[in-house]
Write a protein that holds these residues in place. Sequence first.
Motif, PDB file in Angstrom:
ATOM      1  N   ALA A 135      -4.885 -21.549   7.679  1.00 60.52           N
ATOM      2  CA  ALA A 135      -6.222 -21.825   7.417  1.00 60.52           C
ATOM      3  C   ALA A 135      -6.831 -23.364   7.834  1.00 60.52           C
ATOM      4  CB  ALA A 135      -6.536 -21.571   6.105  1.00 60.52           C
ATOM      5  N   GLU A 136      -7.929 -23.822   7.715  1.00 54.96           N
ATOM      6  CA  GLU A 136      -8.538 -25.207   7.989  1.00 54.96           C
ATOM      7  C   GLU A 136      -7.638 -26.104   7.548  1.00 54.96           C
ATOM      8  OE1 GLU A 136     -10.228 -22.238   7.050  1.00 54.96           O
ATOM      9  OE2 GLU A 136     -11.745 -21.988   8.192  1.00 54.96           O
ATOM     10  N   ALA A 137      -7.379 -26.285   6.080  1.00 56.91           N
ATOM     11  CA  ALA A 137      -6.786 -27.460   5.737  1.00 56.91           C
ATOM     12  C   ALA A 137      -5.353 -27.782   6.244  1.00 56.91           C
ATOM     13  CB  ALA A 137      -6.758 -27.501   4.254  1.00 56.91           C
ATOM     14  N   CYS A 138      -4.666 -26.628   6.527  1.00 57.14           N
ATOM     15  CA  CYS A 138      -3.384 -26.839   7.226  1.00 57.14           C
ATOM     16  C   CYS A 138      -3.442 -27.168   8.719  1.00 57.14           C
ATOM     17  CB  CYS A 138      -2.631 -25.744   7.088  1.00 57.14           C
ATOM     18  SG  CYS A 138      -1.820 -25.536   5.096  1.00 57.14           S
ATOM     19  N   GLN A 139      -4.736 -26.725   9.362  1.00 57.67           N
ATOM     20  CA  GLN A 139      -4.876 -26.980  10.746  1.00 57.67           C
ATOM     21  C   GLN A 139      -5.357 -28.441  11.041  1.00 57.67           C
ATOM     22  OE1 GLN A 139      -8.381 -24.736  11.630  1.00 57.67           O
ATOM     23  NE2 GLN A 139      -7.520 -22.620  11.338  1.00 57.67           N
TER      24      GLN A 139
END
Lengths: 160, 506
Positions: free
Chosen positions: A91-95
């Motif tokens: 997901a985005e936060a890890c991206q």
Amino acid sequence: MTADLPEGLQADEGLATEIRALLAEHAGREGPLLPILHAVQARFGHLPAPALPLIAAALGLSRAEIHGIASFYHDFRELPAGRHVLKLCRAEACQAVGGVALAETMRRTLGIDWGETTPDGRVTLEPVFCLGLCACGPAAMLDGTVIGRATPDRLTEAVA
Amino acid sequence: MRLFLSQDAAAKALGAEQVAEAIRAAAPTAEVVRTGSRGMVWLEPLLEVETSAGRIAFGPVAVADVPGLFADGVPAPDHPRCLGLTEELPWMKRQTRLTFARCGVIDPLDLAAYEAEGGLAGLRRALEMTPAEIVAEVTDSGLRGRGGAGFPTGIKWNTVLGAQAERKYIVCNADEGDSGTFADRMLMEGDPFCLIEGMAIAGLAVEASTGFIYLRSEYPDAIRTMQAAVVAARASGLLGPSVLGSGRAFDMEIRVGAGAYVCGEETSLLNSLEGRRPVVRAKPPLPALQGLFGRPTVVNNVITLASVPVILARGAAFYAGFGLGRSRGTMPLQIAGNVQYGGLFEAGFGLTLSEVVDDIAGGTASGRPVKAVQVGGPLGAYFPRALFDTPFGYEDYAARDGLIGHAGIVVFDDTADMLTQARFAMEFCAVESCGKCTPCRIGAVRGVEVLDRVTRGEPGQIELLQDLCETMRFGSLCALGGFTPYPVLSALSHFPDDFARERKAA
């Protein structure tokens, strides 16, 4: 009543006894199907095909309905997983902190794609959309244990 | 010697269990209280030492630090890891911790500690009120749904209270699937009795005696803590046939999800709970009138319900005294992604995005300039620096084609490619669509294809993308298809350069 089922869906006596015991534990619950599916997967590591007709019969549903429900969710497997299950957050936060590159490295290192298991049965790689570890990503989960600020080295060591 | 060490999943992910083990070896006689998290994730594992002046914080503590910390018995204030009094840290001092007042302070499963720190006061007051009075108190507080939709909680409760039925339900939506959010997880792991108390008050308010918490399977630590808390609450009479000896019944059960993002949508969640295929239901009928098993049902997010005890304990006016405009009270901001200081920061509505990102979060962890901030999860808009003056409030974000959602704030530095992010939004929607409505099921797949053609530099695609987004936005049954255009169109309108690709030679 399972006698006329096609091959592969016939439960042997041991499996049938265990499934019936699990079903008995959930008798009388409101909306019991999801807890039953979790219980079966917790016991067998996946949802064995012959279990589905038994669950269907107990709940007054068709096999197709049980399949339609179980297959809707990412969690339920039709086949056993490897000895370890490594989930990587996509997901985005890890991206935002290198999650995509980490995932690519791990796929290359393990030689498998999402949802696959290494040929030696050691590890299954699965995507997950958020582990709630968004302030210490990239995040991973190995067999239920959470890992923050994951690196290829740390993950490779963990699944060794 | 009394020590406090977080057992929150984020602390564990950063080595708290190994630190706990090292402390047991280095200081075998110390009492180590395992707490939730204070929310300062960059300082985890955070160790606190009780002193007469208050708790002194040490962090982030590595296993290698432990022998040195306890070399002279008690960790000394001149140790390089010492941060001073926890409550005096700028991150803590600037917050208004109402919902998270006890999180990180107490042993999450110690009911006596919960009560000593103000717990159960709201429920005790509610037990002396009529259902209509409880609903009025929640309405007057201005509390709105913290899951994202922002619907006034008191109005929802009033609908359920007014519905005539033999059986009603309280359903807590703990399917916190939005990337960049972890407030529900932290609350359930750090102060589970607060959620139980909030649900019990909701039950009294609408005359429901059964509750369900639908908790996502990705949170095994929260599941364990919540299950243990329900057992403890039942054993102490907080839950059961006579809540705190009142003669009024309320009990609840934890149900575990199975990894489907759309189950965070309330009607999909209800179908999942019932054991049906969790496709979205058309509304009306509203769940408040025909919800779980067709009965009147309150469906509220974890933080909404966990905010109720403090509202009852300290009064509607106290809670409504924080915030701005029609966004009353406090919101736990979850600061995530590429930030120097990430974690949970509870404050009254109204902070600007610049204050949050540049000041509180300290900018990016990479040290590079901030390019975009996604607010409100995978369905939230990407904000450029030009919009950093937006104050945190439901209407203020809506006015700028965004949403606050569950208050997840994900920061990206200038290495982010916004076309890639837009494509991911469509891809995510395609993977997670329940399939019931066409704009979402087909639209998301087409969206990925269109964005791939944009990437290849094919002409005429942007207009097609805008048209598709309009169809998804107005034609989808729920927020998954309906809001996926937010990240896509915000990326397009604020970062057009990223969408201007040269046509590649075939």
